[in-house]
Design a protein around this motif. Structure first.
Motif, PDB file in Angstrom:
ATOM      1  N   ASP A 229       0.868  -1.178   0.000  1.00 42.78           N
ATOM      2  CA  ASP A 229       0.000   0.000   0.000  1.00 42.78           C
ATOM      3  C   ASP A 229       0.903   1.227   0.000  1.00 42.78           C
ATOM      4  N   ASN A 275       2.228  -2.623   4.341  1.00 37.07           N
ATOM      5  CA  ASN A 275       0.918  -3.262   4.338  1.00 37.07           C
ATOM      6  C   ASN A 275       0.597  -3.746   5.756  1.00 37.07           C
ATOM      7  N   LYS A 276      -0.583  -4.357   5.916  1.00 36.11           N
ATOM      8  CA  LYS A 276      -1.036  -4.747   7.256  1.00 36.11           C
ATOM      9  C   LYS A 276      -0.214  -5.882   7.850  1.00 36.11           C
ATOM     10  N   ASN A 277       0.585  -6.553   7.029  1.00 37.82           N
ATOM     11  CA  ASN A 277       1.401  -7.661   7.528  1.00 37.82           C
ATOM     12  C   ASN A 277       2.776  -7.216   8.009  1.00 37.82           C
ATOM     13  N   THR A 280       3.937  -0.128   8.335  1.00 43.61           N
ATOM     14  CA  THR A 280       3.970   1.001   7.403  1.00 43.61           C
ATOM     15  C   THR A 280       5.149   1.918   7.715  1.00 43.61           C
ATOM     16  N   PRO A 339       2.259  -3.452  12.467  1.00 42.55           N
ATOM     17  CA  PRO A 339       0.871  -3.902  12.297  1.00 42.55           C
ATOM     18  C   PRO A 339       0.136  -3.842  13.635  1.00 42.55           C
ATOM     19  N   THR A 340      -1.172  -3.722  13.586  1.00 40.12           N
ATOM     20  CA  THR A 340      -1.973  -3.747  14.811  1.00 40.12           C
ATOM     21  C   THR A 340      -2.276  -5.200  15.173  1.00 40.12           C
ATOM     22  N   GLN A 345      -0.408  -1.369  18.878  1.00 37.61           N
ATOM     23  CA  GLN A 345       0.413  -0.893  17.770  1.00 37.61           C
ATOM     24  C   GLN A 345       1.550  -0.049  18.309  1.00 37.61           C
TER      25      GLN A 345
END
Length: 553
Positions: A229, A275-277, A280, A339-340, A345
């Motif tokens: 992303d 990305n979420k994995n 960021t 990631p959360t 986080q």
């Protein structure tokens, strides 16, 4: 454009003549031309009048051929006279006459056609077939377009801006605009060095100004490439009052003089990728981590709070900056957000180091200009819900090495330095119509109001500081909200220091009413009492009343 359309109509008419029995190849189908007209009509190349005129001519040209085929069918043993009757009926329905475009119809003055009252059902069926053919043609044309050629609009969500999807790229435009009438009345006292109250000014002041927020227009471009992303953000924050050059740039007190112009604060310029994995990464200028949740949860973010220099307003008021927390600021950075995971986080980054600044003036504080290492900040947040209670808890830290401190007691040869450090913790709890926020910070060399403002004394020793604010809100209805808050910022003297005029305490009490008139427009009324006290006997206080609007889209 007109000549192009004339050429198109001429071409189509030529095709009609070519479709006549005398010139058309016998293998041509009678409805090919009708399909062509349907496609051109669906694409908007023909008006309704042009469409009907050309279709009528085509029917007239085709009628003799239909009669001939009908007669041939009879000679081959077909139904006696049925073809003749059909052909005759067609000719009767499409008899042309000259019209004058009487009011109420959809035709321009010119050729009009008698629909034939005796066969309205057949005409309706024909119109339905043409409409269906046009719809099929339009659908096929849409399917032929590639995804990158189509611009779509995402469903609008109030407060989330407008999002356009141009192929693989999302383009989001969001922002806010506000304006307040603000009346400030000083309650008297003596000036406090580094204080935020205007009590000693001696004059009431009126201003039409921005609140804690200026206006804001934020453009965000985002896409997905190779599983990442990626986004780019540009945030422009103009004020409505005249700008004045000074140490704080667009945030310096304004200049209420004719021929002035407003200031533009380009606070945000950054890119993100991840990305979420994997989390960021962020590179550019954006809101820092330490103290960020304190200002983002402050109710005066959408109002005025402490007015600051109301007689000559700049881009923003103070809100609760310096009276409950230290301003997080917008700082160049390279940061990483994890990631959360189960509501947790973590974020950490390196930031452009900032100078120690003598905000109090009068040689009361040391300053610095040299940095061999970056500032480091980090933050942890935890979001969770128990029953109907939604909670966020956060904590953050800051550390920076200040080198080459200078003052009237220190020279450049002293090579005096200090490690500035700070930490904070806060929480926000929401239960039905109730909201509560509690926040606390403590620092050494951090200073007060702004990062590293008066954080180090003349002697090069660090000053300790701390502060807090508590805030409660109640949603009386879905549109009406009442808010009250109280906050304090304390600055202590450095070891061995005696500065009686230096600010010791800034505090304020705020009461506000917010009414959501529409999804965009909010009406705001507010009262604020602000006071400052020095380490000596000096004190001052003031009262501010504000009313205005803030629009968020």
């Amino acid at each position: 454009m007109a000549s192009g359309k004339k050429a198109l109509v001429a071409t189509v008419m030529a095709a009609s003549v070519a479709g006549s029995p005398a010139m058309r190849p016998k293998a041509a189908l009678a409805d090919d031309y009708s399909d062509l007209l349907d496609v051109l009509r669906a694409k908007g190349s023909l008006t309704k009048h042009e469409y009907d005129t050309l279709l009528a001519k085509h029917v007239r040209h085709s009628a003799p051929a239909q009669t001939e085929r009908a007669s041939s069918g009879v000679s081959r043993g077909g139904s006696s006279g049925s073809g003749r009757i059909a052909a005759a009926g067609t000719r009767h329905r499409m008899v042309a006459h000259v019209g004058h475009g009487a009011g109420g119809d959809e035709y321009e003055p010119g050729i009009k056609f008698d629909p034939g009252a005796e066969d309205s059902g057949m005409r309706a069926e024909s119109a339905a077939e043409r409409a269906e053919a046009s719809a099929r043609s339009a659908e096929e044309a849409a399917k032929s377009l590639k995804g990158n050629d189509v611009v779509r609009v995402a469903k609008y969500v109030p407060g989330k801006g407008l999002t356009f999807m141009a192929g693989p790229i999302n383009i989001n435009l969001s922002g806010f605009v506000n304006g307040f009438y603000t009346y400030n009345s000083p309650a008297g006292g003596q000036a406090v060095a580094g204080g935020v109250s205007t009590g000693s000014s001696g004059f009431d002041s009126s201003a039409v100004r921005n609140g804690l927020l200026p206006a804001g227009f934020v453009l965000k471009l985002s896409t997905v490439q190779r599983g990442m992303d990626i986004s780019a953000v540009l945030g422009m924050y103009p004020g409505i009052d005249n700008a004045k050059n000074g140490a704080f740039n667009a945030n310096t007190g304004g200049s209420p003089v004719g021929l002035g112009t407003a200031g533009i604060d380009l606070r945000q310029v950054y890119v993100t990728f991840g990305n979420k994995n994997i989390g960021t990464f962020k590179v550019g200028r954006d809101l820092a981590l330490f103290g960020s949740d304190a200002i983002l949860n402050d109710a005066t973010l959408l109002s005025v709070g402490a007015s600051g220099n109301n007689a000559a307003p700049g881009n923003t008021s103070l809100g609760r900056i310096g009276v409950g927390y230290v301003y997080a600021d917008w700082i160049p950075q390279i940061s990483y957000a994890s990631p959360t995971i189960h509501g947790f986080q973590g974020t950490v980054g390196i930031f452009q180091p900032l100078d120690e600044f003598n905000f109090a003036g009068g040689d009361l504080s040391a300053s610095s200009e040299h940095h061999s290492s970056p500032m480091v900040q980090g933050k942890v947040t935890y979001d969770f819900k128990v029953g109907e209670v939604q909670t966020r808890i956060w904590a953050s830290f800051l550390i920076q090495h200040q080198q080459g401190l200078q003052s009237t007691l220190l020279n450049t040869d002293s090579r005096k330095g200090a490690i500035a450090e700070a930490g904070d913790i806060g929480t926000k709890v929401t239960y039905g119509p109730l909201e509560g926020v509690a926040y606390y910070y403590r620092g050494s060399g951090l200073g007060t109001t702004g990062l590293f403002f008066d954080g180090v004394g003349q002697n090069g020793r660090k000053r300790a500081s701390e502060g807090y604010y508590v805030q409660g809100a109640y949603h009386v209805t879905k549109r009406l909200k009442l808010v009250g808050s109280y906050g304090v910022s304390n600055l202590y003297q450095a070891p061995g220091e005696n500065s009686p005029t230096l600010v010791r305490r800034n505090q304020s009490e705020v009461g506000a009413v917010f009414y959501k008139l529409t999804d965009w427009l909010n009406l705001v009324g507010e009262y604020t009492h602000t006071s400052s006290a020095a380490h000596g006997p000096y004190k001052e206080s003031d009262n501010t009343a504000a009313g205005g609007v803030i629009l968020l889209f």
